[in-house]
Design a protein around this motif. Structure first.
Motif, short mmCIF file in Angstrom:
data_model
loop_
_atom_site.label_atom_id
_atom_site.label_comp_id
_atom_site.label_asym_id
_atom_site.label_seq_id
_atom_site.Cartn_x
_atom_site.Cartn_y
_atom_site.Cartn_z
N MET A 116 0.85 -1.19 0.00
CA MET A 116 0.00 0.00 0.00
C MET A 116 0.88 1.25 0.00
O MET A 116 1.88 1.31 0.71
CB MET A 116 -0.92 0.00 1.23
CG MET A 116 -1.94 1.13 1.21
SD MET A 116 -3.13 0.98 2.57
CE MET A 116 -2.06 1.22 3.99
N ALA A 117 0.52 2.20 -0.82
CA ALA A 117 1.31 3.42 -0.94
C ALA A 117 1.29 4.22 0.37
O ALA A 117 0.26 4.31 1.04
CB ALA A 117 0.77 4.29 -2.07
N ARG A 118 2.42 4.79 0.72
CA ARG A 118 2.51 5.62 1.92
C ARG A 118 1.93 7.00 1.64
O ARG A 118 2.00 7.50 0.52
CB ARG A 118 3.98 5.77 2.35
CG ARG A 118 4.65 4.47 2.73
CD ARG A 118 6.13 4.66 2.97
NE ARG A 118 6.81 5.08 1.74
CZ ARG A 118 8.13 5.27 1.64
NH1 ARG A 118 8.89 5.10 2.71
NH2 ARG A 118 8.68 5.65 0.50
N ARG A 119 1.38 7.60 2.67
CA ARG A 119 0.90 8.97 2.55
C ARG A 119 2.01 9.90 3.01
O ARG A 119 2.48 9.83 4.15
CB ARG A 119 -0.36 9.19 3.40
CG ARG A 119 -0.92 10.61 3.27
CD ARG A 119 -2.23 10.77 4.00
NE ARG A 119 -2.76 12.12 3.85
CZ ARG A 119 -3.46 12.53 2.82
NH1 ARG A 119 -3.73 11.69 1.82
NH2 ARG A 119 -3.91 13.77 2.74
N LEU A 120 2.47 10.78 2.13
CA LEU A 120 3.58 11.67 2.44
C LEU A 120 3.08 13.02 2.90
O LEU A 120 2.14 13.58 2.33
CB LEU A 120 4.46 11.86 1.19
CG LEU A 120 5.00 10.58 0.53
CD1 LEU A 120 5.88 10.94 -0.66
CD2 LEU A 120 5.76 9.73 1.53
N SER A 121 3.69 13.53 3.94
CA SER A 121 3.35 14.86 4.47
C SER A 121 4.49 15.81 4.15
O SER A 121 5.65 15.55 4.47
CB SER A 121 3.14 14.80 5.98
OG SER A 121 2.12 13.88 6.32
N LYS A 122 4.16 16.93 3.49
CA LYS A 122 5.18 17.90 3.16
C LYS A 122 5.69 18.57 4.44
O LYS A 122 4.91 19.07 5.24
CB LYS A 122 4.64 18.95 2.19
CG LYS A 122 5.69 19.99 1.78
CD LYS A 122 5.11 21.12 0.97
CE LYS A 122 4.72 20.65 -0.41
NZ LYS A 122 4.30 21.79 -1.27
N VAL A 123 7.01 18.55 4.59
CA VAL A 123 7.63 19.18 5.76
C VAL A 123 8.04 20.61 5.43
O VAL A 123 7.84 21.52 6.23
CB VAL A 123 8.86 18.37 6.22
CG1 VAL A 123 9.55 19.05 7.40
CG2 VAL A 123 8.45 16.96 6.60
N PRO B 77 4.59 8.23 7.38
CA PRO B 77 4.00 7.90 8.68
C PRO B 77 4.97 7.18 9.62
O PRO B 77 4.82 7.24 10.84
CB PRO B 77 2.82 7.00 8.29
CG PRO B 77 2.46 7.44 6.92
CD PRO B 77 3.76 7.77 6.26
N ALA B 78 5.97 6.49 9.06
CA ALA B 78 6.94 5.76 9.89
C ALA B 78 8.06 6.64 10.39
O ALA B 78 8.96 6.17 11.10
CB ALA B 78 7.51 4.58 9.10
#
Length: 241
Positions: free
Chosen positions: A1-8, A24-25
């Motif tokens: 499953m594709a990871r959800r990336l959060s822009k930093v 998320p990890a």
């Protein structure tokens, strides 16, 4: 499953590059200009066809990279650890500090030794063959074993075992526990690979190895290199112990 990336954060204005993202990890994904020059790529350590390299400005990492001074141990599998003994380029050096190793006591050779028999070392087992192959390539394998006074049974077994290690191409030296304390050597077992990576060996209360932690921070690695120099200088060949 594709990871959800959060822009930093980003230094790009509105064109999207370069940018830093967090998974998320707690891992980071870096978006930047790809490095494609073959000469530059050859300078990267162990770079594989499945990997990519990008260029980002210092400010991106300085402004948006993690700031907290928290040590996060990096553990590797035992298979990955075993692979380091063939992927190294120049040398592997170990400090052995423990009074016993539970894994030794499960072997036929340990039972022979504990029973007062002459130990029948198999110099053609896979471990010995691999060591001889690697030393034939010019690679060095060295150890310093710390001995109590008098040595424990496990340490005396390893002194006998040093004949096998030596035949396979390793150089084994010993140091007394009192000397180790005087030199302020680390109290844990570790390997140093190519003077740039430390593999710190973790054990439980039953003297069973439970994990291998990699240390790559140059400042931390330097401390282990200093310990290596002191231990090697003051130690003696195993057959003089």
């Amino acid at each position: 499953m594709a990871r959800r990336l959060s822009k930093v954060g980003t230094n790009s204005g509105n064109n999207g590059c370069p940018t830093l993202y967090e998974t998320p990890a707690g891992h980071y994904v870096v978006q930047g200009d790809r490095v494609t020059d073959p000469v530059e790529l050859q300078q990267l350590d162990n770079f594989t066809p499945d990997e990519g390299a990008v260029t980002v400005p210092r400010e991106l990492l300085a402004n948006f990279g993690p700031k907290e001074p928290v040590h996060v141990p990096q553990f590797i599998t035992f298979d990955d650890f075993d692979g380091m003994f063939t992927s190294l380029r120049h040398s592997a050096w170990r400090l052995e500090t423990r009074r016993r190793y539970a894994s030794d006591e499960t072997t036929d050779t340990y039972r022979q030794f504990a029973g007062g028999e002459a130990v029948d070392w198999d110099l053609n087992d896979p471990w010995c063959v691999e060591r001889r192959e690697q030393t034939a390539l010019g690679k060095r394998f060295e150890r310093v074993r710390i001995l109590d006074t008098p040595p424990t049974e496990g340490q005396r077994y390893l002194l006998d075992n040093a004949r096998r290690n030596t035949a396979a191409g390793e150089t084994i030296r010993t140091l007394t526990r009192a000397q180790a304390h005087e030199l302020r050597l680390p109290a844990e077992d570790f390997w140093i690979f190519d003077a740039r990576v430390v593999a710190l060996l973790h054990f439980d209360d039953a003297d069973q190895m439970t994990g291998v932690e990699l240390i790559t921070n140059p400042v931390d690695v330097l401390r282990y290199l200093q310990a290596r120099e002191a231990a090697w200088h003051h130690s003696v060949p195993f057959d003089q112990a």
